[in-house]
Design a protein around this motif. Structure first.
Motif, PDB file in Angstrom:
ATOM      1  N   CYS A  85       8.117  -9.120  -1.019  1.00 54.74           N
ATOM      2  CA  CYS A  85       7.896  -9.439  -2.382  1.00 54.74           C
ATOM      3  C   CYS A  85       6.790  -8.911  -3.027  1.00 54.74           C
ATOM      4  O   CYS A  85       7.080  -8.515  -4.308  1.00 54.74           O
ATOM      5  CB  CYS A  85       8.143 -10.934  -2.299  1.00 54.74           C
ATOM      6  N   SER A  86       5.728  -8.844  -2.619  1.00 55.89           N
ATOM      7  CA  SER A  86       4.503  -8.503  -3.277  1.00 55.89           C
ATOM      8  C   SER A  86       4.450  -7.140  -3.703  1.00 55.89           C
ATOM      9  O   SER A  86       4.046  -6.732  -4.637  1.00 55.89           O
ATOM     10  CB  SER A  86       3.303  -8.892  -2.699  1.00 55.89           C
ATOM     11  N   VAL A  87       4.800  -6.090  -2.653  1.00 49.11           N
ATOM     12  CA  VAL A  87       4.644  -4.719  -2.874  1.00 49.11           C
ATOM     13  C   VAL A  87       5.935  -3.987  -2.895  1.00 49.11           C
ATOM     14  O   VAL A  87       6.097  -3.119  -3.818  1.00 49.11           O
ATOM     15  CB  VAL A  87       3.958  -3.981  -1.591  1.00 49.11           C
ATOM     16  N   GLY A  88       7.100  -4.613  -2.388  1.00 53.00           N
ATOM     17  CA  GLY A  88       8.118  -3.889  -2.482  1.00 53.00           C
ATOM     18  C   GLY A  88       9.017  -4.087  -3.732  1.00 53.00           C
ATOM     19  O   GLY A  88       9.602  -3.131  -4.301  1.00 53.00           O
ATOM     20  N   LEU A  89       9.275  -5.306  -3.952  1.00 54.01           N
ATOM     21  CA  LEU A  89       9.914  -5.886  -5.026  1.00 54.01           C
ATOM     22  C   LEU A  89       9.499  -5.526  -6.501  1.00 54.01           C
ATOM     23  O   LEU A  89      10.435  -5.608  -7.405  1.00 54.01           O
ATOM     24  CB  LEU A  89      10.452  -7.203  -4.955  1.00 54.01           C
ATOM     25  N   ILE A  90       8.155  -5.392  -6.630  1.00 60.64           N
ATOM     26  CA  ILE A  90       7.598  -5.126  -7.946  1.00 60.64           C
ATOM     27  C   ILE A  90       8.086  -3.697  -8.309  1.00 60.64           C
ATOM     28  O   ILE A  90       8.059  -3.499  -9.471  1.00 60.64           O
ATOM     29  CB  ILE A  90       6.250  -5.093  -7.865  1.00 60.64           C
ATOM     30  N   GLN A  91       8.601  -2.706  -7.357  1.00 69.62           N
ATOM     31  CA  GLN A  91       9.033  -1.515  -7.835  1.00 69.62           C
ATOM     32  C   GLN A  91      10.309  -1.614  -8.111  1.00 69.62           C
ATOM     33  O   GLN A  91      11.086  -0.583  -8.904  1.00 69.62           O
ATOM     34  CB  GLN A  91       8.871  -0.447  -6.613  1.00 69.62           C
ATOM     35  N   VAL A  92      11.330  -2.709  -7.754  1.00 71.25           N
ATOM     36  CA  VAL A  92      12.639  -2.733  -7.825  1.00 71.25           C
ATOM     37  C   VAL A  92      13.068  -3.579  -9.488  1.00 71.25           C
ATOM     38  O   VAL A  92      13.841  -3.280 -10.262  1.00 71.25           O
ATOM     39  CB  VAL A  92      13.374  -3.590  -7.010  1.00 71.25           C
ATOM     40  N   PHE A  93      12.286  -4.828  -9.453  1.00 68.21           N
ATOM     41  CA  PHE A  93      12.319  -5.657 -10.848  1.00 68.21           C
ATOM     42  C   PHE A  93      11.498  -5.466 -11.677  1.00 68.21           C
ATOM     43  O   PHE A  93      10.273  -5.380 -11.508  1.00 68.21           O
ATOM     44  CB  PHE A  93      12.413  -7.134 -10.040  1.00 68.21           C
ATOM     45  N   ASP A  94      11.935  -5.565 -12.956  1.00 70.49           N
ATOM     46  CA  ASP A  94      11.211  -5.355 -13.981  1.00 70.49           C
ATOM     47  C   ASP A  94      10.428  -6.539 -14.497  1.00 70.49           C
ATOM     48  O   ASP A  94      10.739  -7.609 -14.310  1.00 70.49           O
ATOM     49  CB  ASP A  94      11.884  -4.469 -15.090  1.00 70.49           C
ATOM     50  N   LEU A  95       9.403  -6.403 -14.965  1.00 68.39           N
ATOM     51  CA  LEU A  95       8.465  -7.477 -15.697  1.00 68.39           C
ATOM     52  C   LEU A  95       8.989  -8.051 -16.968  1.00 68.39           C
ATOM     53  O   LEU A  95       9.345  -8.999 -17.208  1.00 68.39           O
ATOM     54  CB  LEU A  95       7.003  -7.236 -15.600  1.00 68.39           C
TER      55      LEU A  95
END
Length: 144
Positions: free
Chosen positions: A16-26
């Motif tokens: 969640c910390s490293v992988g999903l930050i590249q998938v979901f936008d802020l």
């Protein structure tokens, strides 16, 4: 190591910390530009540069904690520090989202803002499982 449930929780937290930050936008602005955590490294604002760094630090701490399975007390403390890092990250994200005036720069909040909450939840249940293992080891030591 992997057969323990807390290791699974810690691996999910690091994903969640490293992988999903590249998938979901802020967030997305009114021009239609979406901002991901790693794209914030190119911004001029220091607060925005801290956000992806804290996400990466949180992921690294989770991975390191997986490999500290023989030192449960240190693993527990490292997870608590990781929870603190995620609360700081969540505070910075909320501060930045609330300090901007209305729809001028951010028009749509993304799901990536809620990732630190998911990571804190995963770390908390991992700590609960670590505490359960530690109590089990202490009870076996008492029987000897």
């Amino acid at each position: 190591m992997i057969q323990r449930i807390q290791s699974l929780y810690l691996l999910l937290a690091s994903i969640c910390s490293v992988g999903l930050i590249q998938v979901f936008d802020l967030w997305a602005n009114e021009a239609g530009n979406t901002y991901y955590a790693l794209s914030l490294l190119n911004e001029n604002n220091l607060i925005l540069k801290i956000i992806p760094i804290l996400f990466i630090v949180s992921g690294i701490m989770s991975i390191v904690s997986v490999f500290m399975f023989k030192k449960r007390k240190n693993q527990f403390v490292l997870n608590r520090l990781n929870i603190l890092v995620n609360f700081i990250l969540l505070g910075i994200l909320i501060y930045y989202l609330l300090i901007l005036s209305g729809e001028s720069q951010i028009s749509e909040k993304g799901i990536g803002v809620f990732l630190p909450i998911v990571v804190v939840f995963l770390l908390a249940i991992a700590n609960k499982a670590i505490k359960k293992d530690e109590d089990l080891v202490k009870s076996v030591d008492r029987l000897r």
